[in-house]
Scaffold this active site. Structure first.
Site, PDB file in Angstrom:
ATOM      1  N   LYS A  16       0.861  -1.224   0.061  1.00 35.34           N
ATOM      2  CA  LYS A  16       0.038   0.052   0.012  1.00 35.34           C
ATOM      3  C   LYS A  16       0.932   1.225   0.043  1.00 35.34           C
ATOM      4  CE  LYS A  16      -1.896  -1.074   3.952  1.00 35.34           C
ATOM      5  NZ  LYS A  16      -1.467  -2.316   4.383  1.00 35.34           N
ATOM      6  N   ARG A  91      -9.619   0.680   8.491  1.00 39.46           N
ATOM      7  CA  ARG A  91      -9.403  -0.693   8.715  1.00 39.46           C
ATOM      8  C   ARG A  91     -10.301  -1.418   9.535  1.00 39.46           C
ATOM      9  NH1 ARG A  91      -3.613   0.324   8.631  1.00 39.46           N
ATOM     10  NH2 ARG A  91      -2.328  -1.577   9.168  1.00 39.46           N
ATOM     11  N   ARG A 130      11.857  -5.593   4.732  1.00 36.99           N
ATOM     12  CA  ARG A 130      11.418  -4.195   4.345  1.00 36.99           C
ATOM     13  C   ARG A 130      12.521  -3.340   5.358  1.00 36.99           C
ATOM     14  NH1 ARG A 130       5.624  -2.082   5.176  1.00 36.99           N
ATOM     15  NH2 ARG A 130       5.821  -3.140   7.351  1.00 36.99           N
ATOM     16  N   ARG A 163      11.087  -1.786  10.611  1.00 37.74           N
ATOM     17  CA  ARG A 163      10.289  -1.267  11.638  1.00 37.74           C
ATOM     18  C   ARG A 163      10.233  -2.210  12.801  1.00 37.74           C
ATOM     19  NH1 ARG A 163       5.080   0.273   8.251  1.00 37.74           N
ATOM     20  NH2 ARG A 163       4.065  -0.989   9.693  1.00 37.74           N
ATOM     21  N   ARG A 174      -0.556  -9.311  13.211  1.00 39.98           N
ATOM     22  CA  ARG A 174      -0.967  -8.099  12.246  1.00 39.98           C
ATOM     23  C   ARG A 174      -1.783  -8.593  11.218  1.00 39.98           C
ATOM     24  NH1 ARG A 174       4.390  -4.954  10.414  1.00 39.98           N
ATOM     25  NH2 ARG A 174       2.985  -4.130   8.971  1.00 39.98           N
TER      26      ARG A 174
HETATM   27  P1  AP5 Z   1       4.946  -1.476   1.693  1.00 40.94           P
HETATM   28  O1  AP5 Z   1       4.575  -0.668   0.648  1.00 40.94           O
HETATM   29  O2  AP5 Z   1       5.650  -1.085   2.977  1.00 40.94           O
HETATM   30  O3  AP5 Z   1       3.575  -2.283   2.229  1.00 40.94           O
HETATM   31  P2  AP5 Z   1       2.452  -1.815   2.997  1.00 40.94           P
HETATM   32  O4  AP5 Z   1       1.075  -2.416   2.505  1.00 40.94           O
HETATM   33  O5  AP5 Z   1       2.204  -0.223   3.107  1.00 40.94           O
HETATM   34  O6  AP5 Z   1       2.642  -2.507   4.520  1.00 40.94           O
HETATM   35  P3  AP5 Z   1       2.335  -1.999   5.915  1.00 40.94           P
HETATM   36  O7  AP5 Z   1       3.334  -2.857   6.819  1.00 40.94           O
HETATM   37  O8  AP5 Z   1       3.003  -0.528   6.028  1.00 40.94           O
HETATM   38  O9  AP5 Z   1       1.123  -1.972   6.193  1.00 40.94           O
HETATM   39  P4  AP5 Z   1       0.387  -2.067   7.484  1.00 40.94           P
HETATM   40  O10 AP5 Z   1      -1.122  -1.772   7.107  1.00 40.94           O
HETATM   41  O11 AP5 Z   1       0.617  -3.146   8.354  1.00 40.94           O
HETATM   42  O12 AP5 Z   1       0.866  -0.852   8.395  1.00 40.94           O
HETATM   43  P5  AP5 Z   1       0.606   0.595   8.782  1.00 40.94           P
HETATM   44  O13 AP5 Z   1       1.941   1.585   8.878  1.00 40.94           O
HETATM   45  O14 AP5 Z   1      -0.521   0.993   7.873  1.00 40.94           O
HETATM   46  O15 AP5 Z   1       5.682  -2.932   1.311  1.00 40.94           O
HETATM   47  C1  AP5 Z   1       6.048  -3.796   2.026  1.00 40.94           C
HETATM   48  C2  AP5 Z   1       7.657  -4.393   1.653  1.00 40.94           C
HETATM   49  O16 AP5 Z   1       7.390  -5.243   0.497  1.00 40.94           O
HETATM   50  C3  AP5 Z   1       8.477  -3.215   1.342  1.00 40.94           C
HETATM   51  O17 AP5 Z   1       9.731  -3.572   1.861  1.00 40.94           O
HETATM   52  C4  AP5 Z   1       8.493  -3.043  -0.086  1.00 40.94           C
HETATM   53  O18 AP5 Z   1       9.660  -2.543  -0.623  1.00 40.94           O
HETATM   54  C5  AP5 Z   1       8.309  -4.459  -0.861  1.00 40.94           C
HETATM   55  N1  AP5 Z   1       7.269  -4.450  -1.839  1.00 40.94           N
HETATM   56  C6  AP5 Z   1       6.121  -3.547  -1.914  1.00 40.94           C
HETATM   57  N2  AP5 Z   1       5.690  -3.926  -3.122  1.00 40.94           N
HETATM   58  C7  AP5 Z   1       6.387  -5.039  -3.726  1.00 40.94           C
HETATM   59  C8  AP5 Z   1       6.317  -5.613  -4.988  1.00 40.94           C
HETATM   60  N3  AP5 Z   1       5.215  -5.615  -5.677  1.00 40.94           N
HETATM   61  N4  AP5 Z   1       7.338  -6.840  -5.312  1.00 40.94           N
HETATM   62  C9  AP5 Z   1       8.357  -6.877  -4.253  1.00 40.94           C
HETATM   63  N5  AP5 Z   1       8.458  -6.203  -3.128  1.00 40.94           N
HETATM   64  C10 AP5 Z   1       7.492  -5.179  -2.874  1.00 40.94           C
HETATM   65  O19 AP5 Z   1       0.160   0.414  10.055  1.00 40.94           O
HETATM   66  C11 AP5 Z   1       1.041   0.069  11.345  1.00 40.94           C
HETATM   67  C12 AP5 Z   1       0.104  -0.024  12.515  1.00 40.94           C
HETATM   68  O20 AP5 Z   1      -0.526   1.410  12.789  1.00 40.94           O
HETATM   69  C13 AP5 Z   1      -0.886  -0.953  12.633  1.00 40.94           C
HETATM   70  O21 AP5 Z   1      -0.549  -2.138  12.834  1.00 40.94           O
HETATM   71  C14 AP5 Z   1      -1.971  -0.493  13.701  1.00 40.94           C
HETATM   72  O22 AP5 Z   1      -1.461  -0.784  14.918  1.00 40.94           O
HETATM   73  C15 AP5 Z   1      -1.852   1.130  13.504  1.00 40.94           C
HETATM   74  N6  AP5 Z   1      -2.749   1.752  12.516  1.00 40.94           N
HETATM   75  C16 AP5 Z   1      -2.419   2.347  11.295  1.00 40.94           C
HETATM   76  N7  AP5 Z   1      -3.403   2.731  10.830  1.00 40.94           N
HETATM   77  C17 AP5 Z   1      -4.733   2.358  11.547  1.00 40.94           C
HETATM   78  C18 AP5 Z   1      -6.118   2.418  11.460  1.00 40.94           C
HETATM   79  N8  AP5 Z   1      -6.646   2.852  10.464  1.00 40.94           N
HETATM   80  N9  AP5 Z   1      -6.851   1.758  12.570  1.00 40.94           N
HETATM   81  C19 AP5 Z   1      -6.080   1.291  13.613  1.00 40.94           C
HETATM   82  N10 AP5 Z   1      -4.733   1.185  13.543  1.00 40.94           N
HETATM   83  C20 AP5 Z   1      -3.948   1.473  12.818  1.00 40.94           C
HETATM   84 MG    MG Z   2       2.438   1.085   5.029  1.00 42.41          MG
END
Ligand code: AP5
Ligand code: MG
Length: 224
Positions: A16, A91, A130, A163, A174
């Site tokens: 994402k 979410r 990552r 991270r 997660r």
């Molecule tokens: P990346 O692009 O970083 O993936 P992502 O989908 O952004 O993954 P996240 O881990 O950031 O998602 P998340 O939803 O768990 O975390 P968030 O920060 O939102 O890609 C991942 C890796 O793969 C990278 O190394 C990239 O280079 C590689 N990659 C990407 N695309 C690729 C491809 N096509 N091929 C190969 N490699 C690839 O949330 C974190 C925490 O915050 C949550 O756990 C929660 O506690 C809190 N939080 C955030 N939002 C909310 C909400 N709305 N409600 C409640 N809690 C929340």
């Molecule tokens: Mg992300």
């Protein structure tokens, strides 16, 4: 809140953040990641950041009221007037409902929702490798987009870090939370007739090509 709104749905590590950044660079939409906003609050030591920290480190969701307050504050700033990409929000069903109601109250068009589909095994591999630049937020991967110099961001030369919530046991939590609380949003947006899907397991360029094909026409017509 007006303008085009794109919601990227998908499991942790689905890509994402990677795709949202590219989409915003190419369309001028503003990237709104609730995860990034919480991490920024933590690095500044704000009360919101401190409150969210415990949940995030365990891989659990931050309570809806905190998320909603932060999100609506962010999308009410003038830079989002022409539209934005939501990454990591909504979410939960209450979050999705709150967004639907807010958009309706403003007479805004329905958002375009894109689900990045990916198997759980690949998700764990992506999270485990990552790397994120502490200076500019650029996302790399030890195997899939290895840095030219170990530990150094290809874009700005900043320090690449892992991270805290990318440790395998936290990633598993997660994922479980995602399947329990967030995956039902696919059906929620399907019922609204706004859901599209892309294959998130492909190379980043190929995922992006699918995404742009879906999103661009609506932006050009100014429908979203
Ligand atoms: P990346 O692009 O970083 O993936 P992502 O989908 O952004 O993954 P996240 O881990 O950031 O998602 P998340 O939803 O768990 O975390 P968030 O920060 O939102 O890609 C991942 C890796 O793969 C990278 O190394 C990239 O280079 C590689 N990659 C990407 N695309 C690729 C491809 N096509 N091929 C190969 N490699 C690839 O949330 C974190 C925490 O915050 C949550 O756990 C929660 O506690 C809190 N939080 C955030 N939002 C909310 C909400 N709305 N409600 C409640 N809690 C929340
Ligand atoms: Mg992300």
């Amino acid at each position: 809140m007006t303008g085009s709104i794109v919601i990227l749905l998908g499991a942790p590590g689905a890509g994402k953040g990677t795709q949202a950044k590219r989409l915003c660079d190419s369309t001028g939409l503003v990237h709104v990641s609730t995860g990034d906003l919480f991490r920024e609050n933590q690095s500044k030591g704000t009360p919101l950041g401190l409150e969210a920290k415990g949940y995030m480190e365990k891989g659990q969701l931050v309570p809806d009221d905190l998320v909603l307050r932060m999100l609506f504050d962010r999308v009410s700033r003038p830079d989002t007037r022409r539209g934005y990409v939501l990454d990591g929000f909504p979410r939960t069903e209450p979050q999705a409902e709150a967004l639907t109601k807010a958009l309706e109250a403003q007479g805004a068009a329905k958002p375009m929702v894109v689900q990045l589909d990916l198997d759980d095994d690949l998700i764990v591999e992506r999270a485990a490798g990552r790397l994120i630049c502490a200076a500019c937020g650029h996302i790399q991967h030890l195997k899939f987009s290895p840095p030219k110099r170990a530990g150094v961001c290809d874009v700005c030369g900043g320090e690449l870090r892992q991270r805290k919530d990318d440790q395998p046991d936290v990633v598993r939590e997660r994922l479980a939370v995602y399947h329990r609380q967030t995956a039902p949003l696919v059906a929620y947006y399907e019922r609204q007739g706004v859901l599209e899907r892309v294959d998130g397991s492909l190379e980043p360029d190929d995922v992006f090509a699918q995404l742009v094909e879906l999103v661009r026409p609506s932006l050009v017509r100014g429908e979203n």
